[in-house]
Write a protein that holds these residues in place. Structure first.
Motif, PDB file in Angstrom:
ATOM      1  N   ASP A   7      11.118 -39.611  24.258  1.00 11.68           N
ATOM      2  CA  ASP A   7       9.826 -39.057  23.863  1.00 11.68           C
ATOM      3  C   ASP A   7       9.834 -38.526  22.440  1.00 11.68           C
ATOM      4  O   ASP A   7       8.905 -37.849  22.021  1.00 11.68           O
ATOM      5  N   ARG A   8      10.912 -38.781  21.720  1.00 12.97           N
ATOM      6  CA  ARG A   8      11.096 -38.324  20.332  1.00 12.97           C
ATOM      7  C   ARG A   8      11.212 -36.802  20.235  1.00 12.97           C
ATOM      8  O   ARG A   8      10.938 -36.210  19.206  1.00 12.97           O
ATOM      9  N   VAL A   9      11.623 -36.179  21.332  1.00 12.05           N
ATOM     10  CA  VAL A   9      11.875 -34.740  21.362  1.00 12.05           C
ATOM     11  C   VAL A   9      13.333 -34.504  20.976  1.00 12.05           C
ATOM     12  O   VAL A   9      14.231 -35.138  21.538  1.00 12.05           O
ATOM     13  N   PRO A  10      13.615 -33.597  20.039  1.00  9.36           N
ATOM     14  CA  PRO A  10      15.011 -33.317  19.695  1.00  9.36           C
ATOM     15  C   PRO A  10      15.821 -32.863  20.902  1.00  9.36           C
ATOM     16  O   PRO A  10      15.321 -32.111  21.753  1.00  9.36           O
ATOM     17  N   ILE A  11      17.055 -33.315  20.987  1.00  7.35           N
ATOM     18  CA  ILE A  11      17.938 -32.955  22.086  1.00  7.35           C
ATOM     19  C   ILE A  11      18.778 -31.766  21.635  1.00  7.35           C
ATOM     20  O   ILE A  11      19.863 -31.910  21.051  1.00  7.35           O
ATOM     21  N   TRP A  12      18.282 -30.568  21.883  1.00  7.88           N
ATOM     22  CA  TRP A  12      18.965 -29.347  21.463  1.00  7.88           C
ATOM     23  C   TRP A  12      20.137 -29.048  22.389  1.00  7.88           C
ATOM     24  O   TRP A  12      20.113 -29.413  23.568  1.00  7.88           O
ATOM     25  N   PRO A  13      21.171 -28.372  21.913  1.00  4.83           N
ATOM     26  CA  PRO A  13      22.234 -27.904  22.811  1.00  4.83           C
ATOM     27  C   PRO A  13      21.645 -27.059  23.946  1.00  4.83           C
ATOM     28  O   PRO A  13      20.608 -26.396  23.780  1.00  4.83           O
ATOM     29  N   GLN A  14      22.306 -27.063  25.084  1.00  2.00           N
ATOM     30  CA  GLN A  14      21.768 -26.385  26.262  1.00  2.00           C
ATOM     31  C   GLN A  14      21.693 -24.873  26.101  1.00  2.00           C
ATOM     32  O   GLN A  14      21.006 -24.203  26.876  1.00  2.00           O
ATOM     33  N   THR A  15      22.332 -24.320  25.092  1.00  2.00           N
ATOM     34  CA  THR A  15      22.350 -22.863  24.913  1.00  2.00           C
ATOM     35  C   THR A  15      21.169 -22.335  24.100  1.00  2.00           C
ATOM     36  O   THR A  15      21.029 -21.116  23.964  1.00  2.00           O
ATOM     37  N   VAL A  16      20.342 -23.234  23.558  1.00  2.00           N
ATOM     38  CA  VAL A  16      19.243 -22.779  22.705  1.00  2.00           C
ATOM     39  C   VAL A  16      17.969 -23.568  22.981  1.00  2.00           C
ATOM     40  O   VAL A  16      18.003 -24.680  23.517  1.00  2.00           O
ATOM     41  N   PHE A  17      16.850 -22.965  22.596  1.00  2.00           N
ATOM     42  CA  PHE A  17      15.592 -23.690  22.416  1.00  2.00           C
ATOM     43  C   PHE A  17      15.346 -23.780  20.914  1.00  2.00           C
ATOM     44  O   PHE A  17      15.673 -22.852  20.160  1.00  2.00           O
ATOM     45  N   GLY A  18      14.766 -24.887  20.494  1.00  2.00           N
ATOM     46  CA  GLY A  18      14.480 -25.044  19.081  1.00  2.00           C
ATOM     47  C   GLY A  18      13.150 -25.725  18.852  1.00  2.00           C
ATOM     48  O   GLY A  18      12.584 -26.356  19.749  1.00  2.00           O
ATOM     49  N   SER A  19      12.646 -25.582  17.642  1.00  2.00           N
ATOM     50  CA  SER A  19      11.410 -26.256  17.257  1.00  2.00           C
ATOM     51  C   SER A  19      11.471 -26.617  15.784  1.00  2.00           C
ATOM     52  O   SER A  19      11.974 -25.831  14.964  1.00  2.00           O
ATOM     53  N   ILE A  20      10.976 -27.809  15.462  1.00  2.00           N
ATOM     54  CA  ILE A  20      10.900 -28.294  14.083  1.00  2.00           C
ATOM     55  C   ILE A  20       9.448 -28.617  13.768  1.00  2.00           C
ATOM     56  O   ILE A  20       8.759 -29.250  14.578  1.00  2.00           O
ATOM     57  N   THR A  21       8.985 -28.210  12.600  1.00  2.00           N
ATOM     58  CA  THR A  21       7.646 -28.585  12.150  1.00  2.00           C
ATOM     59  C   THR A  21       7.701 -28.928  10.671  1.00  2.00           C
ATOM     60  O   THR A  21       8.518 -28.371   9.923  1.00  2.00           O
ATOM     61  N   HIS A  22       6.851 -29.841  10.265  1.00  2.00           N
ATOM     62  CA  HIS A  22       6.828 -30.189   8.841  1.00  2.00           C
ATOM     63  C   HIS A  22       5.486 -30.790   8.462  1.00  2.00           C
ATOM     64  O   HIS A  22       4.779 -31.367   9.288  1.00  2.00           O
ATOM     65  N   CYS A  23       5.161 -30.618   7.207  1.00  2.51           N
ATOM     66  CA  CYS A  23       4.078 -31.338   6.568  1.00  2.51           C
ATOM     67  C   CYS A  23       4.632 -31.841   5.237  1.00  2.51           C
ATOM     68  O   CYS A  23       5.838 -31.738   4.992  1.00  2.51           O
ATOM     69  N   GLY A  24       3.808 -32.372   4.377  1.00  2.00           N
ATOM     70  CA  GLY A  24       4.315 -32.931   3.146  1.00  2.00           C
ATOM     71  C   GLY A  24       4.965 -31.932   2.220  1.00  2.00           C
ATOM     72  O   GLY A  24       5.829 -32.290   1.416  1.00  2.00           O
ATOM     73  N   SER A  25       4.576 -30.660   2.339  1.00  2.00           N
ATOM     74  CA  SER A  25       5.042 -29.650   1.390  1.00  2.00           C
ATOM     75  C   SER A  25       5.998 -28.617   1.968  1.00  2.00           C
ATOM     76  O   SER A  25       6.574 -27.830   1.214  1.00  2.00           O
ATOM     77  N   LEU A  26       6.183 -28.578   3.292  1.00  2.97           N
ATOM     78  CA  LEU A  26       7.054 -27.558   3.890  1.00  2.97           C
ATOM     79  C   LEU A  26       7.620 -28.053   5.207  1.00  2.97           C
ATOM     80  O   LEU A  26       6.920 -28.700   5.995  1.00  2.97           O
ATOM     81  N   CYS A  27       8.882 -27.716   5.448  1.00  2.31           N
ATOM     82  CA  CYS A  27       9.516 -27.927   6.751  1.00  2.31           C
ATOM     83  C   CYS A  27      10.068 -26.597   7.215  1.00  2.31           C
ATOM     84  O   CYS A  27      10.633 -25.837   6.419  1.00  2.31           O
TER      85      CYS A  27
END
Length: 217
Positions: A71-91
């Protein structure tokens, strides 16, 4: 930093401009995920992965590569939750230990008003009064703010429940100067005890930012 004021101290967060990222420095398994992508997409992806691996190292969850599932969801280590966001000018990337949260979601958008013809796809009829009540300086970005908030909510809950939502299946209300509450209207789409979700937003430096941390239940 755009997102730091929106997140509790137990959340690690990092930001960078995608233009400063170098896709050629990614591990080979990460580079393989973008081998057919256009240059801008490659830079945004590289910024996210570079920041994410740095935060994971700081969190004691160091990995060689942050891959994605079907589903194109990042596979984070089981010890954490994570989130990534980006646009053309900031990640931006945020990571929180599973001991402290049930999920996390970020969203960033350029602070450009949503075209009027798109608003009915994003804003429920019951939310229009919320937009009309925003301070006059924020009103032109009201539709974009609703979009960003719903994106952050979705990113906090989808990795666990895997239920697709459209924008009308989440209803938001603003709280105070920079808070919101979002009701997920499809019960199976949210983790137990998280059908009502609180978060914060910020408009600064030419961006709209929204953040959700699901409290540990």
């Amino acid at each position: 930093m755009l997102f730091r004021p929106l997140l509790p101290s137990n959340v690690l967060v990092a930001e960078m401009a995608p233009v400063d990222a170098d896709p050629t420095c990614l591990p080979s398994r990460e580079r393989a995920l973008i081998e057919r992508a256009v240059a801008q997409r490659c830079r945004e992806f590289a910024a996210g992965r570079t920041l994410a691996r740095g935060l994971l190292r700081d969190a004691g969850a160091d990995i060689d590569a942050l891959l994605s599932d079907s589903d194109r969801v990042p596979i984070w280590p089981q010890t954490v939750f994570g989130s990534i966001t980006h646009c053309g000018s900031l990640c931006a990337v945020a990571v929180v230990p599973v001991a402290h949260a049930d999920g996390i979601g970020l969203d960033v958008e350029p602070a450009v008003p949503v075209p009027e013809y798109l608003l009915p796809r994003i804003v429920r009829d019951t939310e229009r009064a919320q937009l009309a009540a925003l301070p006059s300086a924020l009103r032109p970005l009201g539709g974009l703010l609703v979009f960003s908030i719903k994106e952050a909510v979705y990113k906090a809950i989808y990795p666990q429940c895997r239920v697709f939502l459209d924008f009308h299946q989440v209803e938001i209300a603003f709280e105070g100067d920079d808070g919101f509450v979002a009701d997920v209207l499809v019960p199976a789409a949210a983790p137990p005890a998280h059908a009502r979700i609180h978060g914060r937003f910020r408009i600064a430096d030419g961006h709209v930012a929204s953040a959700v941390v699901l409290p540990r239940r």
